[in-house]
Design a protein around this motif. Structure first.
Motif, PDB file in Angstrom:
ATOM      1  N   VAL A 160      -9.028   5.723   5.558  1.00 19.96           N
ATOM      2  CA  VAL A 160      -9.570   4.608   4.783  1.00 19.96           C
ATOM      3  C   VAL A 160      -9.821   4.994   3.331  1.00 19.96           C
ATOM      4  CG1 VAL A 160     -11.554   3.046   4.541  1.00 19.96           C
ATOM      5  CG2 VAL A 160     -10.575   3.505   6.808  1.00 19.96           C
ATOM      6  N   HIS A 161     -10.199   6.255   3.106  1.00 16.79           N
ATOM      7  CA  HIS A 161     -10.593   6.668   1.758  1.00 16.79           C
ATOM      8  C   HIS A 161      -9.611   7.619   1.077  1.00 16.79           C
ATOM      9  CE1 HIS A 161     -14.424   5.883   4.050  1.00 16.79           C
ATOM     10  NE2 HIS A 161     -14.528   5.023   3.059  1.00 16.79           N
ATOM     11  N   GLY A 162      -8.477   7.866   1.692  1.00 15.69           N
ATOM     12  CA  GLY A 162      -7.515   8.789   1.086  1.00 15.69           C
ATOM     13  C   GLY A 162      -6.076   8.404   1.331  1.00 15.69           C
ATOM     14  N   VAL A 163      -5.716   8.290   2.616  1.00 16.63           N
ATOM     15  CA  VAL A 163      -4.341   7.912   2.967  1.00 16.63           C
ATOM     16  C   VAL A 163      -4.013   6.529   2.418  1.00 16.63           C
ATOM     17  CG1 VAL A 163      -2.750   7.476   4.884  1.00 16.63           C
ATOM     18  CG2 VAL A 163      -4.395   9.350   5.031  1.00 16.63           C
ATOM     19  N   SER A 164      -5.024   5.692   2.289  1.00 17.69           N
ATOM     20  CA  SER A 164      -4.822   4.338   1.749  1.00 17.69           C
ATOM     21  C   SER A 164      -4.152   4.384   0.377  1.00 17.69           C
ATOM     22  CB  SER A 164      -6.162   3.609   1.651  1.00 17.69           C
ATOM     23  OG  SER A 164      -7.078   4.341   0.846  1.00 17.69           O
ATOM     24  N   PHE A 165      -4.502   5.385  -0.424  1.00 20.21           N
ATOM     25  CA  PHE A 165      -3.878   5.527  -1.747  1.00 20.21           C
ATOM     26  C   PHE A 165      -2.374   5.730  -1.612  1.00 20.21           C
ATOM     27  CE2 PHE A 165      -2.122   8.468  -4.872  1.00 20.21           C
ATOM     28  CZ  PHE A 165      -2.324   7.758  -6.053  1.00 20.21           C
ATOM     29  N   PHE A 166      -1.962   6.536  -0.663  1.00 23.20           N
ATOM     30  CA  PHE A 166      -0.539   6.829  -0.492  1.00 23.20           C
ATOM     31  C   PHE A 166       0.201   5.647   0.123  1.00 23.20           C
ATOM     32  CE2 PHE A 166      -2.696  10.937  -0.588  1.00 23.20           C
ATOM     33  CZ  PHE A 166      -1.967  11.583  -1.573  1.00 23.20           C
ATOM     34  N   LEU A 167      -0.459   4.883   0.990  1.00 23.49           N
ATOM     35  CA  LEU A 167       0.152   3.665   1.509  1.00 23.49           C
ATOM     36  C   LEU A 167       0.457   2.711   0.366  1.00 23.49           C
ATOM     37  CD1 LEU A 167      -2.076   2.949   4.666  1.00 23.49           C
ATOM     38  CD2 LEU A 167       0.095   4.184   4.566  1.00 23.49           C
ATOM     39  N   MET A 168      -0.513   2.560  -0.526  1.00 24.06           N
ATOM     40  CA  MET A 168      -0.329   1.701  -1.685  1.00 24.06           C
ATOM     41  C   MET A 168       0.762   2.244  -2.599  1.00 24.06           C
ATOM     42  SD  MET A 168      -1.118   1.881  -5.205  1.00 24.06           S
ATOM     43  CE  MET A 168      -2.530   2.967  -5.315  1.00 24.06           C
ATOM     44  N   ALA A 169       0.739   3.551  -2.865  1.00 21.37           N
ATOM     45  CA  ALA A 169       1.679   4.155  -3.804  1.00 21.37           C
ATOM     46  C   ALA A 169       3.122   4.021  -3.323  1.00 21.37           C
ATOM     47  CB  ALA A 169       1.330   5.628  -4.007  1.00 21.37           C
ATOM     48  N   PHE A 170       3.346   4.227  -2.035  1.00 21.10           N
ATOM     49  CA  PHE A 170       4.701   4.087  -1.498  1.00 21.10           C
ATOM     50  C   PHE A 170       5.221   2.672  -1.710  1.00 21.10           C
ATOM     51  CE2 PHE A 170       4.202   8.050   1.007  1.00 21.10           C
ATOM     52  CZ  PHE A 170       5.453   8.603   0.769  1.00 21.10           C
ATOM     53  N   ASP A 171       4.359   1.679  -1.451  1.00 18.08           N
ATOM     54  CA  ASP A 171       4.798   0.296  -1.613  1.00 18.08           C
ATOM     55  C   ASP A 171       5.126  -0.006  -3.076  1.00 18.08           C
ATOM     56  OD1 ASP A 171       4.728  -2.379   0.200  1.00 18.08           O
ATOM     57  OD2 ASP A 171       4.236  -2.853  -1.884  1.00 18.08           O
ATOM     58  N   VAL A 172       4.294   0.465  -3.981  1.00 15.61           N
ATOM     59  CA  VAL A 172       4.523   0.230  -5.410  1.00 15.61           C
ATOM     60  C   VAL A 172       5.835   0.859  -5.868  1.00 15.61           C
ATOM     61  CG1 VAL A 172       3.704   0.789  -7.743  1.00 15.61           C
ATOM     62  CG2 VAL A 172       2.095  -0.046  -6.019  1.00 15.61           C
ATOM     63  N   ILE A 173       6.099   2.058  -5.410  1.00 14.63           N
ATOM     64  CA  ILE A 173       7.320   2.760  -5.817  1.00 14.63           C
ATOM     65  C   ILE A 173       8.569   2.023  -5.344  1.00 14.63           C
ATOM     66  CG2 ILE A 173       8.696   4.854  -5.431  1.00 14.63           C
ATOM     67  CD1 ILE A 173       6.014   6.394  -5.369  1.00 14.63           C
ATOM     68  N   PHE A 174       8.519   1.491  -4.128  1.00 11.91           N
ATOM     69  CA  PHE A 174       9.723   0.883  -3.562  1.00 11.91           C
ATOM     70  C   PHE A 174       9.901  -0.591  -3.911  1.00 11.91           C
ATOM     71  CE2 PHE A 174       9.569   4.651  -0.822  1.00 11.91           C
ATOM     72  CZ  PHE A 174      10.907   5.017  -0.840  1.00 11.91           C
ATOM     73  N   ASN A 175       8.822  -1.325  -4.208  1.00 11.26           N
ATOM     74  CA  ASN A 175       9.030  -2.728  -4.535  1.00 11.26           C
ATOM     75  C   ASN A 175       9.467  -2.892  -5.993  1.00 11.26           C
ATOM     76  OD1 ASN A 175       6.784  -3.297  -6.393  1.00 11.26           O
ATOM     77  ND2 ASN A 175       5.417  -3.153  -4.626  1.00 11.26           N
ATOM     78  N   ARG A 176       9.710  -4.127  -6.403  1.00 15.61           N
ATOM     79  CA  ARG A 176      10.117  -4.407  -7.789  1.00 15.61           C
ATOM     80  C   ARG A 176       9.175  -5.410  -8.456  1.00 15.61           C
ATOM     81  NH1 ARG A 176      14.899  -6.830  -8.924  1.00 15.61           N
ATOM     82  NH2 ARG A 176      14.790  -8.105  -7.051  1.00 15.61           N
ATOM     83  N   ILE A 177       7.970  -5.526  -7.932  1.00 12.53           N
ATOM     84  CA  ILE A 177       7.014  -6.515  -8.439  1.00 12.53           C
ATOM     85  C   ILE A 177       6.621  -6.195  -9.876  1.00 12.53           C
ATOM     86  CG2 ILE A 177       4.687  -7.461  -8.158  1.00 12.53           C
ATOM     87  CD1 ILE A 177       4.988  -7.068  -5.160  1.00 12.53           C
ATOM     88  N   GLN A 178       6.526  -7.233 -10.684  1.00 10.30           N
ATOM     89  CA  GLN A 178       6.031  -7.103 -12.047  1.00 10.30           C
ATOM     90  C   GLN A 178       4.535  -7.423 -12.063  1.00 10.30           C
ATOM     91  OE1 GLN A 178       8.502  -9.960 -14.003  1.00 10.30           O
ATOM     92  NE2 GLN A 178      10.299  -8.646 -14.062  1.00 10.30           N
ATOM     93  N   LEU A 179       3.792  -6.689 -12.898  1.00 10.26           N
ATOM     94  CA  LEU A 179       2.338  -6.819 -12.915  1.00 10.26           C
ATOM     95  C   LEU A 179       1.860  -7.359 -14.262  1.00 10.26           C
ATOM     96  CD1 LEU A 179      -0.329  -6.256 -11.395  1.00 10.26           C
ATOM     97  CD2 LEU A 179      -0.301  -3.965 -12.392  1.00 10.26           C
ATOM     98  N   PRO A 180       1.533  -8.656 -14.349  1.00 10.32           N
ATOM     99  CA  PRO A 180       0.999  -9.208 -15.597  1.00 10.32           C
ATOM    100  C   PRO A 180      -0.337  -8.549 -15.949  1.00 10.32           C
ATOM    101  CG  PRO A 180       1.720 -10.957 -14.111  1.00 10.32           C
ATOM    102  CD  PRO A 180       1.705  -9.690 -13.314  1.00 10.32           C
ATOM    103  N   ILE A 181      -0.472  -8.055 -17.176  1.00 18.30           N
ATOM    104  CA  ILE A 181      -1.656  -7.263 -17.507  1.00 18.30           C
ATOM    105  C   ILE A 181      -2.927  -8.106 -17.586  1.00 18.30           C
ATOM    106  CG2 ILE A 181      -0.292  -5.538 -18.716  1.00 18.30           C
ATOM    107  CD1 ILE A 181      -1.301  -6.679 -21.343  1.00 18.30           C
TER     108      ILE A 181
END
Length: 283
Positions: A160-181
């Motif tokens: 919950v407090h550590g692996v969650s970061f890597f779950l998020m990071a993997f998704d960000v790396i592989f998707n193509r979503i644009q992030l409006p600032i």
């Protein structure tokens, strides 16, 4: 590598929505990748969602059986993981349907607010899963030996407090979503709402969810609130930079439909530019 249509959402008539960039969201970018096929990306995302599902229900079940169930949804770190789990499961459902029907029309044509909620959830998930590990492991994690902690509790704690970061990071790396600032405003507002929730819990139970939120500390408490706000903002813009780096590398590698830029321009201008580039590439 596959070529994607990247059909944009209809431009809304509401200035509020346009200013924040909610209708800049391009649904097909959420279920496709620069680096692997959409099917491979789905497999990766399914594994991430499956892990988060096991963690979520195990955690919820243990809290319900051995602790105060009402406290489960009072912890910001837990809510952050719930948000991540909701995002991964929702993305998997959309992704599976995309692969089945072979187009993204079902997302483009669904009620607009559902797409707005999706990109809003995404912006909070990618930010708070930086905040959670930093705050938990620096301020909240108990010191001393971990040998007295049950293995399941240790696994849940790290997940919950550590692996969650890597779950998020993997998704960000592989998707193509644009992030409006400008979505940083909603990310901050969400944290403020949690602060209000913390005050409500204190008023009803007489305890602070997290010790550093205790206003009895005087000026130190105000400093902690400020520090948390700074971490949130910095975390968001770190993710803006990560998205830019990802797209920049894809652009340099010749990946089609790789958009480079900071997503603050008017959505209609951005979409017109993107669609023009796609048409030129296809001509």
């Amino acid at each position: 590598m596959e070529d994607y249509e990247d059909k944009p959402l209809p431009v809304t008539n509401y200035t509020f929505i346009r200013w924040f960039g909610f209708d800049q969201f391009t649904p097909e970018r959420a279920v496709t990748s620069y680096w692997v096929s959409s099917k491979t990306f789905f497999v990766i995302r399914f594994i991430l969602a499956l892990y988060s599902t096991v963690v979520f229900w195990t955690y919820l079940g243990l809290v319900a059986a051995y602790s105060d169930f009402t406290s489960f949804f009072s912890m910001f770190t837990t809510l952050t993981f719930v948000g991540l789990h909701a995002y991964l499961v929702t993305s998997c459902v959309h992704h599976a349907r995309y692969l089945y029907v072979k187009n993204i029309d079902f997302m483009v044509n669904q009620p607009a607010f559902l797409n707005y909620l999706y990109i809003y959830l995404y912006s909070t998930v990618i930010t708070y899963n930086i905040l959670t590990p930093v705050v938990f492991w620096t301020l909240l994690s108990p010191g001393g030996s971990s040998t007295s902690i049950p293995s399941v509790s240790m696994w849940l704690n790290v997940s919950v407090h550590g692996v969650s970061f890597f779950l998020m990071a993997f998704d960000v790396i592989f998707n193509r979503i644009q992030l409006p600032i400008r979505l940083v405003v909603f990310v901050i507002i969400t944290v403020l709402f949690y602060m209000f929730l913390a005050f409500i819990i204190f008023s009803s139970k007489g305890i602070w969810v997290y010790p550093f939120l205790n206003w009895d500390q005087g000026p130190v408490a105000a400093l902690w609130y400020f520090v948390v706000a700074i971490i949130v903002v910095v975390g968001f813009f770190i993710m803006v930079f990560v998205h830019w780096i990802r797209d920049f590398i894809a652009h340099k590698m010749g990946k089609r439909n790789a958009f480079i830029g900071v997503y603050t321009a008017k959505p209609s201008c951005i979409k017109h530019q993107q669609m023009s580039e796609i048409q030129q590439e296809n001509s």
